[in-house]
Design a protein around this motif. Structure first.
Motif, mmCIF file in Angstrom:
data_model
loop_
_atom_site.group_PDB
_atom_site.id
_atom_site.type_symbol
_atom_site.label_atom_id
_atom_site.label_comp_id
_atom_site.label_asym_id
_atom_site.label_seq_id
_atom_site.Cartn_x
_atom_site.Cartn_y
_atom_site.Cartn_z
ATOM 1 N N SER A 193 0.848 -1.193 0.000
ATOM 2 C CA SER A 193 0.000 0.000 0.000
ATOM 3 C C SER A 193 0.881 1.239 0.000
ATOM 4 O O SER A 193 2.078 1.176 0.299
ATOM 5 N N MET A 194 0.297 2.375 -0.322
ATOM 6 C CA MET A 194 1.020 3.647 -0.240
ATOM 7 C C MET A 194 1.521 3.873 1.180
ATOM 8 O O MET A 194 2.641 4.340 1.405
ATOM 9 N N LEU A 195 0.702 3.522 2.158
ATOM 10 C CA LEU A 195 1.069 3.727 3.558
ATOM 11 C C LEU A 195 2.345 2.971 3.905
ATOM 12 O O LEU A 195 3.218 3.494 4.601
ATOM 13 N N MET A 196 2.475 1.741 3.398
ATOM 14 C CA MET A 196 3.662 0.945 3.717
ATOM 15 C C MET A 196 4.845 1.310 2.833
ATOM 16 O O MET A 196 5.986 1.356 3.291
ATOM 17 N N ALA A 197 4.604 1.571 1.553
ATOM 18 C CA ALA A 197 5.703 1.889 0.650
ATOM 19 C C ALA A 197 6.332 3.235 0.972
ATOM 20 O O ALA A 197 7.545 3.404 0.868
ATOM 21 N N LYS A 198 5.522 4.205 1.398
ATOM 22 C CA LYS A 198 6.043 5.559 1.609
ATOM 23 C C LYS A 198 6.130 5.938 3.079
ATOM 24 O O LYS A 198 7.094 6.567 3.502
ATOM 25 N N CYS A 199 5.128 5.577 3.864
ATOM 26 C CA CYS A 199 5.043 6.128 5.223
ATOM 27 C C CYS A 199 5.449 5.165 6.325
ATOM 28 O O CYS A 199 5.317 5.504 7.502
ATOM 29 N N CYS A 200 5.954 3.965 5.970
ATOM 30 C CA CYS A 200 6.414 3.095 7.058
ATOM 31 C C CYS A 200 7.574 3.757 7.797
ATOM 32 O O CYS A 200 7.803 3.481 8.980
ATOM 33 N N HIS A 201 8.313 4.662 7.138
ATOM 34 C CA HIS A 201 9.326 5.467 7.831
ATOM 35 C C HIS A 201 8.689 6.266 8.975
ATOM 36 O O HIS A 201 9.166 6.260 10.109
ATOM 37 N N ASP A 202 7.627 6.979 8.655
ATOM 38 C CA ASP A 202 6.996 7.879 9.620
ATOM 39 C C ASP A 202 6.338 7.104 10.758
ATOM 40 O O ASP A 202 6.415 7.509 11.925
ATOM 41 N N LEU A 203 5.687 5.991 10.414
ATOM 42 C CA LEU A 203 5.055 5.168 11.443
ATOM 43 C C LEU A 203 6.112 4.550 12.343
ATOM 44 O O LEU A 203 5.898 4.377 13.548
ATOM 45 N N ASP A 204 7.267 4.228 11.756
ATOM 46 C CA ASP A 204 8.381 3.728 12.559
ATOM 47 C C ASP A 204 8.900 4.796 13.512
ATOM 48 O O ASP A 204 9.223 4.505 14.667
ATOM 49 N N ILE A 205 8.992 6.029 13.043
ATOM 50 C CA ILE A 205 9.446 7.130 13.905
ATOM 51 C C ILE A 205 8.501 7.298 15.079
ATOM 52 O O ILE A 205 8.932 7.456 16.237
ATOM 53 N N ILE A 206 7.194 7.252 14.825
ATOM 54 C CA ILE A 206 6.219 7.372 15.916
ATOM 55 C C ILE A 206 6.424 6.260 16.928
ATOM 56 O O ILE A 206 6.510 6.507 18.143
ATOM 57 N N SER A 207 6.506 5.033 16.453
ATOM 58 C CA SER A 207 6.677 3.880 17.340
ATOM 59 C C SER A 207 7.974 3.981 18.130
ATOM 60 O O SER A 207 8.020 3.678 19.329
ATOM 61 N N TRP A 208 9.036 4.411 17.469
ATOM 62 C CA TRP A 208 10.354 4.568 18.103
ATOM 63 C C TRP A 208 10.308 5.626 19.199
ATOM 64 O O TRP A 208 10.876 5.432 20.286
ATOM 65 N N MET A 209 9.663 6.738 18.931
ATOM 66 C CA MET A 209 9.573 7.799 19.935
ATOM 67 C C MET A 209 8.760 7.350 21.154
ATOM 68 O O MET A 209 9.143 7.607 22.296
ATOM 69 N N VAL A 210 7.650 6.661 20.923
ATOM 70 C CA VAL A 210 6.788 6.229 22.021
ATOM 71 C C VAL A 210 7.436 5.102 22.815
ATOM 72 O O VAL A 210 7.388 5.077 24.055
ATOM 73 N N GLY A 211 8.033 4.135 22.097
ATOM 74 C CA GLY A 211 8.705 3.040 22.776
ATOM 75 C C GLY A 211 7.771 2.056 23.446
ATOM 76 O O GLY A 211 8.151 1.396 24.425
ATOM 77 N N ASP A 212 6.546 1.950 22.962
ATOM 78 C CA ASP A 212 5.593 1.011 23.539
ATOM 79 C C ASP A 212 4.777 0.375 22.421
ATOM 80 O O ASP A 212 4.819 0.813 21.267
ATOM 81 N N LYS A 408 12.926 -4.332 16.761
ATOM 82 C CA LYS A 408 12.575 -2.956 17.085
ATOM 83 C C LYS A 408 11.809 -2.260 15.962
ATOM 84 O O LYS A 408 11.320 -1.145 16.153
ATOM 85 N N SER A 409 11.714 -2.905 14.812
ATOM 86 C CA SER A 409 11.068 -2.285 13.653
ATOM 87 C C SER A 409 9.661 -2.812 13.390
ATOM 88 O O SER A 409 8.969 -2.311 12.507
ATOM 89 N N ILE A 410 9.246 -3.816 14.137
ATOM 90 C CA ILE A 410 7.991 -4.496 13.848
ATOM 91 C C ILE A 410 6.759 -3.659 14.194
ATOM 92 O O ILE A 410 5.772 -3.637 13.445
ATOM 93 N N TYR A 411 6.791 -2.928 15.311
ATOM 94 C CA TYR A 411 5.593 -2.212 15.754
ATOM 95 C C TYR A 411 5.117 -1.190 14.727
ATOM 96 O O TYR A 411 3.917 -1.050 14.473
ATOM 97 N N GLY A 412 6.049 -0.452 14.144
ATOM 98 C CA GLY A 412 5.667 0.531 13.131
ATOM 99 C C GLY A 412 4.992 -0.116 11.939
ATOM 100 O O GLY A 412 4.036 0.418 11.369
ATOM 101 N N HIS A 413 5.495 -1.291 11.547
ATOM 102 C CA HIS A 413 4.875 -2.021 10.440
ATOM 103 C C HIS A 413 3.487 -2.520 10.822
ATOM 104 O O HIS A 413 2.576 -2.523 9.990
ATOM 105 N N GLN A 414 3.331 -2.952 12.061
ATOM 106 C CA GLN A 414 1.999 -3.390 12.477
ATOM 107 C C GLN A 414 0.993 -2.250 12.383
ATOM 108 O O GLN A 414 -0.159 -2.461 11.998
ATOM 109 N N ILE A 415 1.433 -1.037 12.709
ATOM 110 C CA ILE A 415 0.549 0.125 12.561
ATOM 111 C C ILE A 415 0.150 0.296 11.099
ATOM 112 O O ILE A 415 -1.014 0.539 10.770
ATOM 113 N N GLY A 416 1.126 0.159 10.195
ATOM 114 C CA GLY A 416 0.849 0.338 8.774
ATOM 115 C C GLY A 416 -0.105 -0.704 8.220
ATOM 116 O O GLY A 416 -1.049 -0.376 7.488
#
Length: 441
Positions: A193-212, A408-416
């Motif tokens: 999807s567009m969300l995964m191809a382009k924005c998995c970076h951004d969703l990863d940043i959110i997940s990384w910042m929150v840490g949960d 450490k990268s899985i949570y952001g992908h789960q969001i996507g």
């Protein structure tokens, strides 16, 4: 296959890697070996396209015995490197990585990890079973802008996170080349999807910042602009063939790829490997069979051009991400609000602001601006910093705060993945699954 002349690293020598999929991103990561030959050495390439394989071998001085058409050939040969840089297309990531993990290779894997959560969990299980290191190319974590923000959050400067708001504005020319005319324009073709191809970076940043762990996701969006019904009067099927408005159109292939010279590594075959077509060849290509010469309103694109995602985490904090395609200016923004202050900034500006409440008479808040180096690349200078960290990890050194290990990268992908399910199904999605995998259930 004879691999006697393909070198492997020994103690004190550079980490050795094989390029798997000799595309633009793989070659960019592999360029670290040219800048730091004492740290990284390219010892092989896997690439089905013979011309691309030959050009890559020439760049890195590889013998024919170190060049392979398929991953299966590499996996069945004697192990010839410490790791691989896997830059294949999205739907090939898992199927090309699994046999290499079993063959003993560590992996630097281009994002997204997989095109489904099930595939991602399979990769995680296999990496765990064979004890291999897998790092994901979430390069934004390594951009000095985001790293400095993460360090400020970790220090407790703004207290506990209450809410995060991020946005990615995809420029009109980037939207056209990648998500309308190009490789990522269709879920049917690339499986992302567009969300995964382009924005998995951004969703990863959110997940990384929150840490949960994220717990709930809702998402809305669609394809609003780029479809035949919206084509302006006079628009043709190809910009340089039958378009009556090409001279005034902001999406003109001539303007983007010839006059401006943008995105050549996508538009012209193997240009990033030094194969440069003449001006006449470029024009003829755009007129005939080059997909980048098509009208943006008459392509086979089906990915969204705008999407919003809302997330709730186990610790109660919330976040949102907005992707908007075809903007005038490309930019990524972030605003983190904590219990003691907030952080806000724009990646491309090279600075962010840390702000705190200030109840002194005559004041409302105090703030300080933090300047960070920024480069002209779209990832804020993070690309080769990621490779440097990968080298350090393989040498047994401690990973950086930006570490993009698979776990450490899985949570952001789960969001996507959950966000796209929510958009398509019109409902809130609850996230689970990975904890059971980690526990071996």
């Amino acid at each position: 296959m004879n691999v006697e002349h393909c070198e492997r690293s020994e103690s004190g020598k550079p980490i050795t890697v094989v390029i798997v999929g000799a595309g633009h991103r793989s070659l960019l990561y592999a360029s670290y070996a040219k800048k730091h030959p004492d740290e990284l050495q390219v010892t092989g390439v896997v690439e089905p396209d013979p011309e691309r394989r030959k050009l890559t071998a020439k760049q890195f001085g590889l013998n024919d015995s170190c060049c392979f058409e398929t991953v299966e050939q590499l996996a069945s040969a004697p192990k010839l490197a410490d790791a691989v840089i896997n830059g294949t297309m999205d739907d090939l990531h898992v199927q090309t990585t699994l046999p290499l993990l079993k063959a003993g290779y560590d992996v630097l894997l281009e994002k997204p990890i997989a095109t489904s959560e099930q595939e991602m969990l399979q990769l995680y299980q296999t990496a765990t079973q064979y004890g291999r290191t897998v790092m994901i190319c979430h390069v934004l974590r390594y951009a000095p802008f985001y790293r400095a923000i993460r360090e400020a959050v970790s220090s407790g400067e703004i207290g506990d996170i209450v809410n995060i708001q991020t946005a990615e504005h995809v420029s009109y020319h980037h939207m056209a080349v990648s998500f309308i005319r190009g490789k990522w324009n269709s879920v049917e073709k690339c499986k992302s999807s567009m969300l995964m191809a382009k924005c998995c970076h951004d969703l990863d940043i959110i997940s990384w910042m929150v840490g949960d762990k994220p717990s709930k996701v809702s998402s809305f969006g669609g394809l609003l602009q780029f479809k035949p019904a919206n084509a302006p009067h006079g628009a043709g099927k190809r910009c340089l063939v039958d378009c009556q408005i090409e001279e005034s159109c902001i999406y003109s292939a001539r303007k983007h790829y010839i006059d401006q010279g943008r995105w050549g590594f996508y538009v012209w075959d193997n240009s990033y490997l030094g194969s440069e077509p003449s001006l006449e060849q470029r024009i003829e290509s755009l007129r005939t069979d080059n997909p980048y010469g098509r009208c943006v309103w008459h392509c086979d694109n089906d990915v969204v051009d705008h999407q919003s995602v809302i997330i709730e985490f186990d610790n109660g904090c919330t976040a949102s991400h907005n992707m908007v395609g075809a903007t005038s200016r490309p930019c990524r923004t972030i605003h983190i609000i904590g219990t003691k202050g907030e952080i806000t900034g724009v990646l491309e500006d090279g600075s962010f602001v840390i702000r705190h409440p200030d109840p002194r008479k005559g004041h409302e808040y105090s703030e300080k601006r933090v300047e960070v180096p920024v480069t002209n690349d779209s990832h804020g200078g993070g690309d080769l910093l990621l490779v440097a960290d990968f080298v350090r990890v393989l040498r047994g050194e401690a990973p950086s705060i930006s570490s993009t290990s698979l776990e450490k990268s899985i949570y952001g992908h789960q969001i996507g993945f959950a966000g796209e399910h929510s958009r398509l199904e019109g409902r809130m999605i609850e996230i689970g699954g990975i904890e059971a995998v980690k526990q071996g259930k």
